[in-house]
Design an enzyme around this catalytic site. Structure first.
Site, PDB file in Angstrom:
ATOM      1  N   GLY A  12      31.289  34.600  55.985  1.00 31.94           N
ATOM      2  CA  GLY A  12      31.276  35.695  55.024  1.00 31.94           C
ATOM      3  C   GLY A  12      29.940  35.799  54.318  1.00 31.94           C
ATOM      4  O   GLY A  12      29.462  34.845  53.716  1.00 31.94           O
ATOM      5  N   GLY A  14      29.365  38.064  51.896  1.00 29.51           N
ATOM      6  CA  GLY A  14      29.580  38.843  50.667  1.00 29.51           C
ATOM      7  C   GLY A  14      28.980  38.102  49.487  1.00 29.51           C
ATOM      8  O   GLY A  14      28.065  37.281  49.641  1.00 29.51           O
ATOM      9  N   PHE A  15      29.526  38.356  48.294  1.00 30.16           N
ATOM     10  CA  PHE A  15      28.955  37.748  47.090  1.00 30.16           C
ATOM     11  C   PHE A  15      29.023  36.225  47.132  1.00 30.16           C
ATOM     12  O   PHE A  15      28.069  35.541  46.774  1.00 30.16           O
ATOM     13  CB  PHE A  15      29.676  38.268  45.842  1.00 30.16           C
ATOM     14  CG  PHE A  15      29.290  39.668  45.497  1.00 30.16           C
ATOM     15  CD1 PHE A  15      28.096  39.933  44.843  1.00 30.16           C
ATOM     16  CD2 PHE A  15      30.110  40.732  45.831  1.00 30.16           C
ATOM     17  CE1 PHE A  15      27.723  41.221  44.526  1.00 30.16           C
ATOM     18  CE2 PHE A  15      29.749  42.032  45.515  1.00 30.16           C
ATOM     19  CZ  PHE A  15      28.555  42.277  44.861  1.00 30.16           C
ATOM     20  N   GLY A  16      30.172  35.675  47.573  1.00 36.18           N
ATOM     21  CA  GLY A  16      30.336  34.224  47.576  1.00 36.18           C
ATOM     22  C   GLY A  16      29.465  33.560  48.634  1.00 36.18           C
ATOM     23  O   GLY A  16      28.726  32.606  48.350  1.00 36.18           O
ATOM     24  N   VAL A  80      35.120  35.629  62.861  1.00 35.09           N
ATOM     25  CA  VAL A  80      35.797  34.323  62.948  1.00 35.09           C
ATOM     26  C   VAL A  80      37.284  34.565  63.123  1.00 35.09           C
ATOM     27  O   VAL A  80      37.897  35.368  62.402  1.00 35.09           O
ATOM     28  CB  VAL A  80      35.491  33.487  61.679  1.00 35.09           C
ATOM     29  CG1 VAL A  80      36.363  32.243  61.613  1.00 35.09           C
ATOM     30  CG2 VAL A  80      34.023  33.095  61.672  1.00 35.09           C
ATOM     31  N   GLU A 176      37.206  54.845  38.351  1.00 33.96           N
ATOM     32  CA  GLU A 176      35.828  55.246  38.642  1.00 33.96           C
ATOM     33  C   GLU A 176      35.786  56.382  39.659  1.00 33.96           C
ATOM     34  O   GLU A 176      35.022  57.338  39.512  1.00 33.96           O
ATOM     35  CB  GLU A 176      35.034  54.020  39.126  1.00 33.96           C
ATOM     36  CG  GLU A 176      34.815  53.044  37.969  1.00 33.96           C
ATOM     37  CD  GLU A 176      34.128  51.727  38.342  1.00 33.96           C
ATOM     38  OE1 GLU A 176      33.735  51.000  37.422  1.00 33.96           O
ATOM     39  OE2 GLU A 176      33.994  51.415  39.529  1.00 33.96           O
ATOM     40  N   ASP A 305      37.131  35.778  46.476  1.00 34.84           N
ATOM     41  CA  ASP A 305      38.451  36.423  46.473  1.00 34.84           C
ATOM     42  C   ASP A 305      39.477  35.698  47.332  1.00 34.84           C
ATOM     43  O   ASP A 305      40.680  35.883  47.147  1.00 34.84           O
ATOM     44  CB  ASP A 305      38.317  37.866  47.003  1.00 34.84           C
ATOM     45  CG  ASP A 305      37.670  38.796  45.994  1.00 34.84           C
ATOM     46  OD1 ASP A 305      37.318  38.340  44.893  1.00 34.84           O
ATOM     47  OD2 ASP A 305      37.524  39.994  46.314  1.00 34.84           O
ATOM     48  N   ALA A 320      33.080  39.765  41.411  1.00 35.42           N
ATOM     49  CA  ALA A 320      31.854  39.283  42.037  1.00 35.42           C
ATOM     50  C   ALA A 320      31.301  38.037  41.337  1.00 35.42           C
ATOM     51  O   ALA A 320      30.826  37.101  41.994  1.00 35.42           O
ATOM     52  CB  ALA A 320      30.818  40.408  42.033  1.00 35.42           C
TER      53      ALA A 320
HETATM   54  C1  LIG Z   1      35.837  49.196  45.684  1.00 35.63           C
HETATM   55  C2  LIG Z   1      35.597  47.889  44.983  1.00 35.63           C
HETATM   56  C3  LIG Z   1      35.013  47.882  43.719  1.00 35.63           C
HETATM   57  C4  LIG Z   1      34.775  46.670  43.058  1.00 35.63           C
HETATM   58  N1  LIG Z   1      34.180  46.706  41.821  1.00 35.63           N
HETATM   59  C5  LIG Z   1      33.866  45.540  41.220  1.00 35.63           C
HETATM   60  C6  LIG Z   1      33.167  45.531  39.985  1.00 35.63           C
HETATM   61  O1  LIG Z   1      32.853  46.586  39.427  1.00 35.63           O
HETATM   62  N2  LIG Z   1      32.834  44.326  39.441  1.00 35.63           N
HETATM   63  C7  LIG Z   1      33.175  43.144  40.045  1.00 35.63           C
HETATM   64  O2  LIG Z   1      32.833  42.071  39.542  1.00 35.63           O
HETATM   65  N3  LIG Z   1      33.851  43.117  41.205  1.00 35.63           N
HETATM   66  C8  LIG Z   1      34.199  44.284  41.803  1.00 35.63           C
HETATM   67  N4  LIG Z   1      34.883  44.266  42.991  1.00 35.63           N
HETATM   68  C9  LIG Z   1      35.320  42.965  43.528  1.00 35.63           C
HETATM   69  C10 LIG Z   1      34.171  42.242  44.174  1.00 35.63           C
HETATM   70  O3  LIG Z   1      33.503  43.081  45.080  1.00 35.63           O
HETATM   71  C11 LIG Z   1      34.745  41.016  44.880  1.00 35.63           C
HETATM   72  O4  LIG Z   1      35.343  40.188  43.922  1.00 35.63           O
HETATM   73  C12 LIG Z   1      33.658  40.248  45.625  1.00 35.63           C
HETATM   74  O5  LIG Z   1      33.114  41.049  46.644  1.00 35.63           O
HETATM   75  C13 LIG Z   1      34.241  38.972  46.219  1.00 35.63           C
HETATM   76  O6  LIG Z   1      33.249  38.312  46.940  1.00 35.63           O
HETATM   77  P1  LIG Z   1      33.636  37.487  48.245  1.00 35.63           P
HETATM   78  O7  LIG Z   1      32.388  36.818  48.698  1.00 35.63           O
HETATM   79  O8  LIG Z   1      34.842  36.670  47.967  1.00 35.63           O
HETATM   80  O9  LIG Z   1      34.101  38.581  49.300  1.00 35.63           O
HETATM   81  P2  LIG Z   1      33.311  39.832  49.870  1.00 35.63           P
HETATM   82  O10 LIG Z   1      32.174  40.210  48.999  1.00 35.63           O
HETATM   83  O11 LIG Z   1      34.349  40.849  50.151  1.00 35.63           O
HETATM   84  O12 LIG Z   1      32.709  39.302  51.232  1.00 35.63           O
HETATM   85  C14 LIG Z   1      33.510  38.911  52.304  1.00 35.63           C
HETATM   86  C15 LIG Z   1      32.644  38.919  53.542  1.00 35.63           C
HETATM   87  O13 LIG Z   1      33.344  38.233  54.580  1.00 35.63           O
HETATM   88  C16 LIG Z   1      33.209  38.954  55.779  1.00 35.63           C
HETATM   89  N5  LIG Z   1      34.365  38.605  56.604  1.00 35.63           N
HETATM   90  C17 LIG Z   1      35.680  38.769  56.296  1.00 35.63           C
HETATM   91  N6  LIG Z   1      36.453  38.287  57.269  1.00 35.63           N
HETATM   92  C18 LIG Z   1      35.615  37.797  58.228  1.00 35.63           C
HETATM   93  C19 LIG Z   1      35.817  37.176  59.480  1.00 35.63           C
HETATM   94  N7  LIG Z   1      37.036  36.949  59.958  1.00 35.63           N
HETATM   95  N8  LIG Z   1      34.739  36.825  60.212  1.00 35.63           N
HETATM   96  C20 LIG Z   1      33.484  37.058  59.748  1.00 35.63           C
HETATM   97  N9  LIG Z   1      33.238  37.644  58.557  1.00 35.63           N
HETATM   98  C21 LIG Z   1      34.287  38.005  57.804  1.00 35.63           C
HETATM   99  C22 LIG Z   1      33.172  40.401  55.349  1.00 35.63           C
HETATM  100  O14 LIG Z   1      32.548  41.229  56.322  1.00 35.63           O
HETATM  101  C23 LIG Z   1      32.363  40.330  54.055  1.00 35.63           C
HETATM  102  O15 LIG Z   1      30.987  40.483  54.279  1.00 35.63           O
HETATM  103  C24 LIG Z   1      35.134  45.456  43.668  1.00 35.63           C
HETATM  104  C25 LIG Z   1      35.723  45.458  44.944  1.00 35.63           C
HETATM  105  C26 LIG Z   1      35.945  46.661  45.592  1.00 35.63           C
HETATM  106  C27 LIG Z   1      36.570  46.668  46.975  1.00 35.63           C
END
Ligand SMILES: Cc1cc2nc3c(=O)[nH]c(=O)nc-3n(C[C@H](O)[C@H](O)[C@H](O)COP(=O)(O)OP(=O)(O)OC[C@H]3O[C@@H](n4cnc5c(N)ncnc54)[C@H](O)[C@@H]3O)c2cc1C
Length: 422
Positions: A12, A14-16, A80, A176, A305, A320
């Protein structure tokens, strides 16, 4: 004999995942970051792509580009599909290669969440959710096409269903989106149509909760609700949707005819819990220990998340900041272990505050005892969001676009694109 360099696999970007990889930049490890998308996505601004303010490229950046200076990091585009915890490897499908095994010494799972229709998967066909860039472009197409269809439709009796927009879920995304559509119809689209009046569009926000933005203090929710009403948005609280079909939604037995229903209500975790055969919470998120590792697997961390961790008796929110702080914590723990230093104290989330925007120049802010609504909160919202975009080029481009949109009412990306995700 060459010494084995420990391999940290991050699933992943994303943010984490990204904050973990960045924090390991100088560590004596090989990092392999795997993501099914080639880009990191700034999800908090997805609604602005869906409502034509920003273009997709302004909130997404190639992960490879972001990590280009992290010489110990390899980025793999792949999906994955499982984990062999005994053999310590992840199984990856990439392009035409199925089930490729990538071995790890440490594993970080940061796979985020997916949409949840609370057991009503049949709603998805009529009410798309907003999670990816492809979703945002599809919703943008749907909203813009509704106005085009209404303009082309000679029979005014069909205008009502085309010009009614229903948002299911009055959390930050629903609020929003609803307010951004309201601003768009009353400013950007105002002078462009001849047969219809875009400002006559009906925007309905539905939630079974009794107040919008329920994670904020009641006085801030009330301020947001007043603002939504000023923007002409119908806020229908206290009832969930009974059904959604191609004619619209039914709420508390009342049918709202609409060709554009958008789902912003629920999220479900990634299948990480199943891959690990680990304990999950009621929402399906992997229960982690206070050092973010999984029971019986000190080498596996789950962050963001996908993870479930209580702090002061309450589960940490899916935001995030939690994901980024957890990513940094996991990387510091790995470094300490490798360097034989004492482990840091258990993870503790530092809540810097919450923000939600309600249309042009208005936001609500809650940070500790500080409660703010209005223009000042909106300026803080804008500054915070610019700061957290992944690259400085995006910060400049989004800032310029916002100033332009604020001053002229014009939006940057009002294209109906048919093949957006090839
Ligand atoms: C529309 C929307 C608005 C939001 N607004 C806010 C806000 O204003 N403020 C705030 O703090 N938070 C907000 N959030 C929440 C915030 O975006 C999440 O809490 C944050 O992205 C979590 O980070 P993460 O790294 O856990 O997951 P993510 O950032 O979702 O990253 C997960 C990553 O894993 C990858 N992935 C998933 N499954 C697989 C797999 N099987 N194989 C390979 N890669 C995979 C995905 O492609 C992605 O890149 C919002 C979320 C959404 C959907």
């Amino acid at each position: 004999m060459s010494q084995h360099t420990p391999v940290v696999v991050i699933v992943g970007g994303g943010f984490g995942g990204l904050s973990t990889a960045r924090a390991l930049k100088k560590a004596q490890v090989k990092v392999i970051l795997i993501d099914r998308n080639n880009h990191h996505l700034f999800q908090p601004l997805l609604y602005q792509v869906a409502t034509s303010v920003l273009a997709p490229g302004q909130i997404g950046s190639p992960i490879r580009g972001i990590l280009r200076k992290s010489e110990n990091t390899t980025v793999i585009l792949g999906d994955v599909t499982g984990i062999d915890t005994a053999a310590r490897c992840v199984l990856v499908n990439s392009a035409d290669r199925i089930g490729v095994k990538i071995s790890y010494d440490y594993l970080i799972l940061a796979t985020g969440v997916q949409h949840s229709y609370f057991g009503h998967d049949e709603f998805e066909k009529y009410a798309p959710g907003l999670k990816s860039l492809a979703d945002a472009v599809a919703i943008r197409n749907k909203i813009l096409r509704a106005f085009e269809q209404a303009e082309a439709e000679e029979d005014p009796s069909h205008h009502k269903e085309l010009l009614t927009f229903v948002l299911v879920g009055a959390g930050p995304t629903g609020v929003e989106m609803a307010s951004a559509i309201a601003v768009m119809v009353r400013s950007t689209l105002k002078h462009e149509f001849r047969r219809i009046d875009p400002a006559s569009a009906r925007i309905v926000l539905v939630d079974m909760a009794t107040r919008p933005l329920g994670t904020f203090a009641p006085e801030l929710s009330d301020a947001a609700q007043r603002r939504l009403t000023e923007l002409g948005i119908e806020v229908r609280l206290g009832h969930g949707v009974d059904s959604i079909d191609d004619e619209g939604v039914v709420v508390a037995g009342d049918r709202i005819v609409s060709k554009t229903v958008i789902w912003t209500a629920g999220v479900a975790p990634s299948p990480a819990g199943k891959w690990l055969n680990a304990e999950t919470d009621r929402a399906g998120r992997v229960r982690v220990r206070s050092d973010l590792t999984v029971q019986d697997h000190p080498e596996i961390f789950v962050v963001g998340d996908t993870a479930s961790l209580d702090q002061d008796g309450k589960p940490l929110p899916g935001v995030a900041q939690v994901a980024m702080q957890q990513g940094r914590y996991a990387s510091s723990l790995i470094r300490c272990r490798l360097e034989g230093k004492p482990c840091p104290s258990p993870f503790r989330y530092f809540d810097k505050g919450n923000l939600a925007v309600v249309g042009k120049g208005f936001a609500i802010l809650q940070s500790g005892k500080v409660r703010l609504s209005g223009l000042l909160a909106w300026l803080v919202w804008a500054a915070v969001h610019l700061q957290f975009l992944a690259q400085s080029s995006l910060r400049v481009s989004v800032f310029v676009q916002w100033v332009w949109t604020y001053v002229t009412g014009q939006r940057g990306s009002r294209l109906i694109v048919k093949h957006h995700c090839d």
